[in-house]
Design a protein around this motif. Structure first.
Motif, PDB file in Angstrom:
ATOM      1  N   ARG A  90      60.313  65.016  40.275  1.00 20.93           N
ATOM      2  CA  ARG A  90      61.143  65.242  41.460  1.00 20.93           C
ATOM      3  C   ARG A  90      62.457  65.956  41.138  1.00 20.93           C
ATOM      4  N   ARG A  94      61.367  73.416  41.015  1.00 22.14           N
ATOM      5  CA  ARG A  94      60.151  73.706  41.772  1.00 22.14           C
ATOM      6  C   ARG A  94      59.350  72.435  42.014  1.00 22.14           C
ATOM      7  N   GLY A  96      59.059  70.517  44.620  1.00 19.87           N
ATOM      8  CA  GLY A  96      58.319  70.461  45.872  1.00 19.87           C
ATOM      9  C   GLY A  96      56.995  71.194  45.805  1.00 19.87           C
ATOM     10  N   LEU A  97      56.995  72.395  45.240  1.00 18.93           N
ATOM     11  CA  LEU A  97      55.774  73.185  45.109  1.00 18.93           C
ATOM     12  C   LEU A  97      54.781  72.507  44.173  1.00 18.93           C
ATOM     13  N   ILE A 100      53.072  69.657  46.003  1.00 21.39           N
ATOM     14  CA  ILE A 100      52.069  70.143  46.941  1.00 21.39           C
ATOM     15  C   ILE A 100      50.802  70.539  46.204  1.00 21.39           C
ATOM     16  N   GLY A 119      60.117  61.006  51.461  1.00 22.46           N
ATOM     17  CA  GLY A 119      60.406  61.362  50.086  1.00 22.46           C
ATOM     18  C   GLY A 119      60.970  60.255  49.230  1.00 22.46           C
ATOM     19  N   ARG A 131      60.465  65.278  54.942  1.00 17.31           N
ATOM     20  CA  ARG A 131      60.481  66.506  54.162  1.00 17.31           C
ATOM     21  C   ARG A 131      59.302  67.377  54.582  1.00 17.31           C
ATOM     22  N   GLY A 133      57.304  69.266  53.038  1.00 20.71           N
ATOM     23  CA  GLY A 133      56.163  69.435  52.148  1.00 20.71           C
ATOM     24  C   GLY A 133      54.873  68.924  52.754  1.00 20.71           C
ATOM     25  N   ARG A 136      53.417  71.674  54.942  1.00 22.67           N
ATOM     26  CA  ARG A 136      52.837  72.749  54.146  1.00 22.67           C
ATOM     27  C   ARG A 136      51.496  72.321  53.562  1.00 22.67           C
ATOM     28  N   LEU A 137      51.422  71.095  53.062  1.00 20.52           N
ATOM     29  CA  LEU A 137      50.178  70.579  52.499  1.00 20.52           C
ATOM     30  C   LEU A 137      49.080  70.536  53.550  1.00 20.52           C
ATOM     31  N   TYR A 192      57.227  74.661  59.799  1.00 17.93           N
ATOM     32  CA  TYR A 192      57.136  73.491  58.938  1.00 17.93           C
ATOM     33  C   TYR A 192      57.996  72.350  59.467  1.00 17.93           C
ATOM     34  N   THR A 196      56.587  68.731  60.825  1.00 18.19           N
ATOM     35  CA  THR A 196      57.072  67.517  60.177  1.00 18.19           C
ATOM     36  C   THR A 196      57.720  66.571  61.175  1.00 18.19           C
TER      37      THR A 196
END
Length: 226
Positions: A90, A94, A96-97, A100, A119, A131, A133, A136-137, A192, A196
């Motif tokens: 965490r 990068r 977050g990427l 995912i 999170g 968040r 993410g 996006r996932l 996004y 969310t």
């Protein structure tokens, strides 16, 4: 084996002490990939959700659980590895990427993924801003996403408490959210955020928590500084 063993031997104890109830089980698919997006109010959330499900739930755990030193650190790492949990860094730029990508791998293998959009654990039992993410996932994998709510686990083991207390617990699963409503939209920060926020509203409807439009991590930092 450890995962099944814990359910077999600890399951009756958890049921007798905390008497967890569950609703919405019919929404959880019996096979195939799916995302359980839930509130996070207690460390014990990791145990109550798997307790009420027949399927194994894989969570993304912070990398520090796997890199601890000494006997306690090695035991913790062995515990999380044996349960099939996935380490996520965490602190990297990068992070977050990377999270995912790891979550997408879990889903590609047909697993049930547990994720906490906030999170981190809530510092006070309220529901905080999610968040992006998770959005996006969901868009990248297309896996069914179900809102999930833990009720009562904050009273069982609030942040900072090592030993749990006896208190009734309820786990609620909502129906899969509609991914098609976002078709044709440009995949950008605005989308996004909208997705969310929709997910957090669905979680709030199940949990009944007060919502705070701020990140829990920021609130924790303010509390620590104060």
């Amino acid at each position: 084996m450890l995962y099944r063993g814990m359910k077999i031997f600890l399951g009756p104890v958890v049921q007798a002490v905390f008497k967890p109830t569950v609703s919405g089980l019919e929404h959880v698919p019996r096979s195939g990939p799916a995302i359980l997006a839930g509130n996070h109010v207690s460390f014990s959330d990791h145990f109550f959700v798997p307790h009420v499900l027949d399927r194994k739930v894989i969570y993304l755990a912070k990398a520090q659980y796997f890199t601890g030193q000494g006997v306690a650190g090695k035991l913790t790492a062995s515990f999380f590895n044996a349960l099939g949990q996935k380490p996520v860094d965490r602190d990297s730029g990068r992070a977050g990427l990377a999270a995912i990508a790891t979550a997408a791998e879990v889903l590609a293998e047909g697993n049930l993924l547990g994720i906490y959009p906030e999170g981190t654990r809530s510092p006070d039992g309220r529901l905080y801003r999610g968040r992006v993410g998770v959005a996006r996932l969901w868009l990248e994998t297309g896996a069914p996403l179900l809102p999930c709510a833990m009720i009562g686990s904050f009273e069982v083991q609030p942040p900072g408490k090592v030993w749990p207390r006896r208190h009734p617990v309820a786990v609620k699963f909502g129906p899969p959210m509609d991914l098609a409503k976002y078709d044709g939209r440009k995949r950008d920060a605005r989308l996004y955020r909208e997705i969310t926020d929709d997910i957090m509203r669905a979680i709030q409807e199940l949990s009944g928590q007060e919502y705070v439009d701020a990140y829990a991590t920021d609130v924790k930092e303010q509390l620590a500084a104060g």
